[in-house]
Design an enzyme around this catalytic site. Structure first.
Site, mmCIF file in Angstrom:
data_model
loop_
_atom_site.group_PDB
_atom_site.id
_atom_site.type_symbol
_atom_site.label_atom_id
_atom_site.label_comp_id
_atom_site.label_asym_id
_atom_site.label_seq_id
_atom_site.Cartn_x
_atom_site.Cartn_y
_atom_site.Cartn_z
ATOM 1 N N LYS A 115 0.818 -1.220 0.000
ATOM 2 C CA LYS A 115 0.000 0.000 0.000
ATOM 3 C C LYS A 115 0.848 1.265 0.000
ATOM 4 C CE LYS A 115 -4.117 -2.272 1.497
ATOM 5 N NZ LYS A 115 -3.791 -3.690 1.735
HETATM 6 C C1 LIG Z 1 -4.437 -4.805 1.183
HETATM 7 C C2 LIG Z 1 -3.644 -6.053 1.042
HETATM 8 C C3 LIG Z 1 -3.994 -7.058 0.115
HETATM 9 C C4 LIG Z 1 -5.246 -6.984 -0.744
HETATM 10 O O1 LIG Z 1 -5.125 -6.036 -1.766
HETATM 11 P P1 LIG Z 1 -6.456 -5.503 -2.536
HETATM 12 O O2 LIG Z 1 -5.990 -4.396 -3.387
HETATM 13 O O3 LIG Z 1 -7.387 -5.062 -1.438
HETATM 14 O O4 LIG Z 1 -7.004 -6.653 -3.301
HETATM 15 C C5 LIG Z 1 -3.158 -8.158 -0.013
HETATM 16 N N1 LIG Z 1 -2.046 -8.294 0.753
HETATM 17 C C6 LIG Z 1 -1.685 -7.358 1.671
HETATM 18 C C7 LIG Z 1 -0.465 -7.579 2.491
HETATM 19 C C8 LIG Z 1 -2.469 -6.219 1.853
HETATM 20 O O5 LIG Z 1 -2.110 -5.296 2.769
#
Ligand SMILES: *Cc1c(COP(=O)(O)O)cnc(C)c1O
Length: 471
Positions: A115
């Protein structure tokens, strides 16, 4: 470039520019913003990216989406600054696991999850656009894990933003809590709520639904439905594919999926012309997407806790963007379908639309037992520890049928040190904390505990936001 809502009435009447959709996040009709027309790139354009630094690739990929919102030179400097603190010189490096298997490591940012790759860019972008319009905002969010710390890191110390992150007291890991509570910035507020994640989310919705409060505080959100986050995520798919030989070489990706934002960004890259032969959606036991791709019906279940908690989600919000495509970019059809989904828990979709979706994605469900097994197996064979989310995608990648000449790239969404308990239970060893978080456990925490009560939370926000009455 102009953007329209997936639930638009008359598209032309509601088209908005980048600044507007950035700050709004969600469209007023409840839909998600999408570009009116995606830029399409020729093979020579991808060819020219080979060997460029990540920031250069980011500038070229994102430039058309901004539509001049930030002058090109300044945008380039902003991108450079956003990715400078990342701890790997390649920003999003590829690591080879097998002759045809690669990991795309997206955990070299400040909070160790993918993120950061979007939020580290979206934070300064918010700041830039707010300054231009001489505005200030209050960002409110609920978090059950990685989003909270990534958003806080992206917004800390910004004059234009106050940020309040609500989390369920006692229900997130100590590492996750400390990543939010140890940030020494006056505009950052970590708020522990006596309740569950759903309670936190309801409080956030309650604040947004209170029109007087919303306008008074200038509420905004940086959640994963914001198009700017999707835009920033397209970049690493392009960078990885080009590094492995695209556009002359096809590639495949396996993506650990919850809210469908990350894998949708890969899909957008493909629509822009990137030769992605296979796109695998990897889910844990919370398998609403996998069930949809297998059977053609999308029906709501209940959220079950797993060892990959960032994917413990039932409603994958970004799926609406794919649905909009499947119904021929019809706003009214999308609006009607999602109204029905909300009312009945079942999304109406035709057989033809389902088949079109299946031609684009393959979905696999991996339970905790298989996730631990592949973590252990990967450790045994390569000496590498992977986090449980990455492991879900690794397991899914094994099931994807593909031509052996097509490299499979598994998206590693978090550093194993973020999920030490799962790693210990699967591999028997504790992952080392990266240097930037080494003293996390020793830093003083700053947080407030509030009851699960909308009035109490609103009073707190009013008293502590610079746009609040007390400021
Ligand atoms: C948020 C997250 C996901 C999922 O990603 P999306 O874009 O919501 O599908 C997968 N792995 C980790 C470690 C995350 O923080």
């Amino acid at each position: 470039m102009r953007y329209i809502s997936t639930r638009h009435g008359r598209a032309a009447a509601t088209a908005r520019n980048f600044d507007a959709i950035l700050l709004a996040g969600m469209a007023p009709d409840g839909g998600l913003y999408v570009p009116q027309r995606l830029p399409r790139r020729a093979p020579a354009w991808f060819d020219a990216l080979r060997g460029l630094p990540y920031a250069d690739i980011a500038a070229r990929v994102t430039e058309p989406f901004l539509g001049g919102a930030v002058p090109a030179g300044e945008w380039r400097r902003l991108i450079e600054a956003a990715y400078r603190p990342f701890t790997h010189p390649a920003v999003a490096p590829l690591r080879q696991l097998d002759s045809d298997l690669w990991l795309l490591e997206l955990f070299h940012g400040p909070t160790l999850a993918f993120k950061d790759y979007a939020l580290q860019l979206v934070g300064p972008l918010f700041d830039r656009v707010l300054r231009k319009h001489r505005r200030r905002i209050t960002i409110i969010g609920a978090t059950s894990g990685d989003t909270g710390s990534a958003a806080i890191e992206a917004c800390r110390d910004r004059e234009t933003i106050d940020i309040f992150m609500l989390y369920p007291a006692g229900r997130i890991s100590e590492v996750q809590r400390r990543q939010m509570t140890t940030v020494p910035a006056r505009n950052v507020h970590a708020v522990a709520i006596d309740g569950t994640f759903d309670d936190c989310q309801d409080l956030v919705k309650g604040m947004f639904a209170d029109a007087v409060f919303r306008d008074e505080l200038g509420l905004s959100a940086v959640n994963s439905i914001n198009w700017a986050r999707i835009m920033a995520q397209i970049v690493y798919y392009v960078a990885a594919a080009v590094a492995l030989g695209a556009p002359d070489q096809d590639v495949a990706f396996a993506v650990p999926t919850g809210n469908f934002g990350n894998v949708f960004a890969a899909h957008v890259a493909r629509r822009m012309g990137l030769p992605i032969a296979r796109l695998a959606i990897a889910t844990n036991r919370n398998d609403i997407l996998t069930r949809f791709f297998a059977r053609g019906t999308m029906s709501l279940g209940t959220v079950e806790p797993t060892i990959s908690p960032s994917m413990d989600i039932q409603v994958s919000s970004n799926f609406e963007r794919l649905f909009f495509e499947l119904v021929g970019h019809s706003g009214p059809k999308t609006a009607a379908a999602f109204r029905q989904f909300r009312a009945t828990g079942i999304l109406p979709i035709t057989r033809r639309q389902w088949q079109a979706a299946r031609a684009l994605f393959q979905a696999e469900r991996i339970d905790d037992e298989e996730t631990r097994a592949i973590m252990a197996d990967t450790y045994r064979r390569t000496g590498m520890l992977v986090d449980p989310h990455t492991a879900v995608a690794l397991a899914a990648a094994r099931r994807v049928k593909r031509d052996q000449t097509t490299p499979m790239i598994v998206v590693a969404t978090a550093h194993p040190a973020k999920f030490p308990d799962a790693v210990v239970s699967a591999c028997g060893v504790r992952p080392k904390m990266p240097p930037r978080l080494a003293n996390l456990m020793a830093l003083p925490e700053r947080r407030v505990n509030l009851p699960n009560d909308l009035g109490a939370v609103q009073n707190y926000v009013r008293a502590h936001a610079r746009l609040g009455v007390a400021a």
